[in-house]
Design a protein around this motif. Structure first.
Motif, PDB file in Angstrom:
ATOM      1  N   SER A  82     -12.249 -19.276  -3.670  1.00 20.98           N
ATOM      2  CA  SER A  82     -13.130 -19.804  -4.706  1.00 20.98           C
ATOM      3  C   SER A  82     -12.414 -20.283  -5.986  1.00 20.98           C
ATOM      4  CB  SER A  82     -14.213 -18.787  -5.053  1.00 20.98           C
ATOM      5  OG  SER A  82     -15.090 -18.668  -3.945  1.00 20.98           O
ATOM      6  N   ASP A 251     -21.417 -14.850  -3.202  1.00 15.00           N
ATOM      7  CA  ASP A 251     -20.248 -14.822  -2.326  1.00 15.00           C
ATOM      8  C   ASP A 251     -19.812 -13.378  -2.077  1.00 15.00           C
ATOM      9  OD1 ASP A 251     -17.959 -16.178  -0.950  1.00 15.00           O
ATOM     10  OD2 ASP A 251     -16.813 -15.097  -2.470  1.00 15.00           O
ATOM     11  N   HIS A 255     -19.602 -11.388   1.485  1.00 17.37           N
ATOM     12  CA  HIS A 255     -18.426 -10.753   2.089  1.00 17.37           C
ATOM     13  C   HIS A 255     -18.693  -9.292   2.437  1.00 17.37           C
ATOM     14  CE1 HIS A 255     -15.495 -13.959   1.869  1.00 17.37           C
ATOM     15  NE2 HIS A 255     -15.895 -14.253   0.651  1.00 17.37           N
ATOM     16  N   HIS A 312     -18.491 -23.748  -1.278  1.00 13.81           N
ATOM     17  CA  HIS A 312     -18.332 -23.677   0.176  1.00 13.81           C
ATOM     18  C   HIS A 312     -19.584 -22.997   0.700  1.00 13.81           C
ATOM     19  CE1 HIS A 312     -17.564 -19.365  -0.187  1.00 13.81           C
ATOM     20  NE2 HIS A 312     -16.684 -19.634  -1.126  1.00 13.81           N
ATOM     21  N   HIS A 327     -15.875 -18.056   5.083  1.00 14.60           N
ATOM     22  CA  HIS A 327     -16.541 -19.204   4.447  1.00 14.60           C
ATOM     23  C   HIS A 327     -16.853 -20.255   5.503  1.00 14.60           C
ATOM     24  CE1 HIS A 327     -14.340 -18.224   0.399  1.00 14.60           C
ATOM     25  NE2 HIS A 327     -15.266 -17.338   0.723  1.00 14.60           N
ATOM     26  N   TYR A 428      -9.993 -10.347   0.117  1.00 16.99           N
ATOM     27  CA  TYR A 428      -9.296 -11.521  -0.408  1.00 16.99           C
ATOM     28  C   TYR A 428      -7.797 -11.321  -0.552  1.00 16.99           C
ATOM     29  CZ  TYR A 428     -13.244 -14.557  -1.510  1.00 16.99           C
ATOM     30  OH  TYR A 428     -14.307 -15.398  -1.433  1.00 16.99           O
TER      31      TYR A 428
END
Ligand SMILES: [Zn+2]
Length: 430
Positions: A82, A251, A255, A312, A327, A428
């Motif tokens: 992101s 987001d 996740h 996304h 994503h 991440y």
């Protein structure tokens, strides 16, 4: 005041005036700049929104779609993080130009800081044209740098245990106290408040057995609630030429919780009761975002231009694991503006088209060195004339407006670790 941008302000203002005059040749087209509100919803995806719209779960979005042109937004492939994507959206340049490529860097995983920006963002370009921006919670904005308007760093939710706020958390500094008072401490979010995401009769079990997940949810929501509170206050105080609202939570909850919604598609081991508790969190979070959209629209006059956009889409669990691989390539883009036909659908625009399109909505020419184009579908007749003229009179380059050395900010190992902890929990970073 920002150094080194003074003479460029004159150049940009002159270019905008020329463009305005050109656009005005036909008579009734837009000759002045026009304010814009952007609601950035990280990872919003029509695949999730469509069924929810059909079920009537997103009433504010449905009403907004009647006033807007709606379509898909094609993001970069391979799928990306992101911060990189939003920096491309807000600068109109590729990552090799803007330089905001990672969450952290080096063996010691130092969070990437605001100095990484090698290209001017919308707020720098607008500032040079004498227009103001409010931007809150955008990735890679610590320390907050001087802009025409207000910048609140994405470090706002961190460092709450410190006895004073981080330096340069907010620009201008005179607003720091008020902004910090508006952030939301996750511990103050009650179980009752969380029943909008988790059924009330499952809350006790959730608390006793899955407390960690509950505190993740609290942390994610608190950050969005805080950013929203800051914008609510700013919108009462000042009408900015660009109000840039960014919701990161969708987001993050995706996740964390998307897998519970599609348990048959994941290889992750989950308890039956766990699935029951958490399976509705993602759609319910979008229901909250829908309420927020309704509230935000209420802050502005009904003819205010508004763009809703994601960086996304979200595919959900994949066998390859967690992180950006979850994503999807298709995000969303909706535009309410006299330049675009209300209630229409367009096929798609690409991520790098967003910055030129945003500039055009405001009435500024895209840079000639921006690879994207102004969205050319769904234009009204006047919009078509205006966009054609703007595209034919691009500004040579906004690159000289790239931020110079801003404030250094503060190094706080505790805050850096808080940030890494959250990035790790989302898959991440390692
Ligand atoms: Zn993500």
């Amino acid at each position: 005041m920002r150094s080194g941008t003074g003479r460029w302000t004159a150049v940009v203002v002159a270019a905008v005036l020329v463009t305005g005059m050109l656009a005005g040749c036909g008579g009734k087209e837009q000759t002045e700049t026009r304010p814009l509100v952007i609601v950035g919803v990280d990872s919003a995806d029509w695949h999730l929104w469509r069924p929810m719209l059909d079920e009537g779960r997103l009433p504010h979005l449905a009403a907004f779609m009647d006033q807007a042109a709606s379509g898909r937004m094609k993001t970069f492939y391979p799928l990306e993080k992101s911060p990189l994507l939003w920096a491309s959206i807000t600068t109109g340049t590729t990552p090799d130009v803007h330089g905001v490529a990672h969450f952290v860097k080096g063996a010691d995983q130092k969070p990437v800081r605001g100095a990484a920006w090698g290209a001017p963002a919308l707020w720098d370009i607008l500032g040079a044209a004498g227009l103001s921006t409010s931007i809150v919670g955008m990735w890679t904005t610590y320390p907050a740098r001087p802009i025409e308007g207000v910048m609140v760093s994405d470090y706002l939710p961190y460092g709450r245990s410190r006895n004073k706020p981080l330096e340069n958390l907010v620009y201008p500094d005179s607003l720091t106290e008020q902004v910090v008072s508006l952030r939301v401490d996750p511990d103050t979010i009650s179980n009752e408040q969380l029943t909008r995401f988790i059924d009330a009769d499952k809350m006790e079990l959730a608390e006793s057995k899955y407390g960690g997940l509950l505190s993740d949810l609290r942390e994610i929501w608190a950050a969005d609630l805080g950013y929203l509170a800051v914008h609510r206050w700013l919108a009462q105080e000042t009408d900015f030429d660009l109000t840039f609202i960014y919701l990161r939570g969708p987001d993050m909850v995706s996740h964390k919780f998307y897998a519970y919604m599609v348990p048959d598609k994941t290889t992750q081991y989950m308890q039956e009761d766990e699935i029951e508790i958490f399976r509705e969190i993602v759609p319910r979070y979008y229901e909250w975002c829908d309420e927020v959209l309704g509230e935000i629209l209420g802050w502005f006059p009904p003819d205010r231009q508004v763009m809703v956009v994601s960086d996304h889409g979200f595919h959900g669990p994949r066998p390859q694991g967690k992180g950006t691989i979850e994503h999807s390539e298709w995000g969303v883009c909706l535009v309410r503006s006299p330049l675009y036909e209300a209630g229409t659908e367009f096929d798609y625009l690409e991520l790098l088209d967003l910055c030129p399109t945003i500039l055009a909505l405001i009435g500024l020419p895209p840079g000639a060195d921006m690879p994207g184009s102004v969205l050319a579908e769904a234009l009204t007749a006047d919009g078509e004339t205006f966009v054609r003229r703007l595209e034919g009179n691009r500004f040579p380059s906004y690159m000289p407006l790239r931020p110079t050395e801003g404030p250094g900010g503060e190094q706080d190992a505790g805050v850096d670790e808080e940030l890494r902890k959250q990035l790790r929990s989302l898959g991440y970073i390692d």
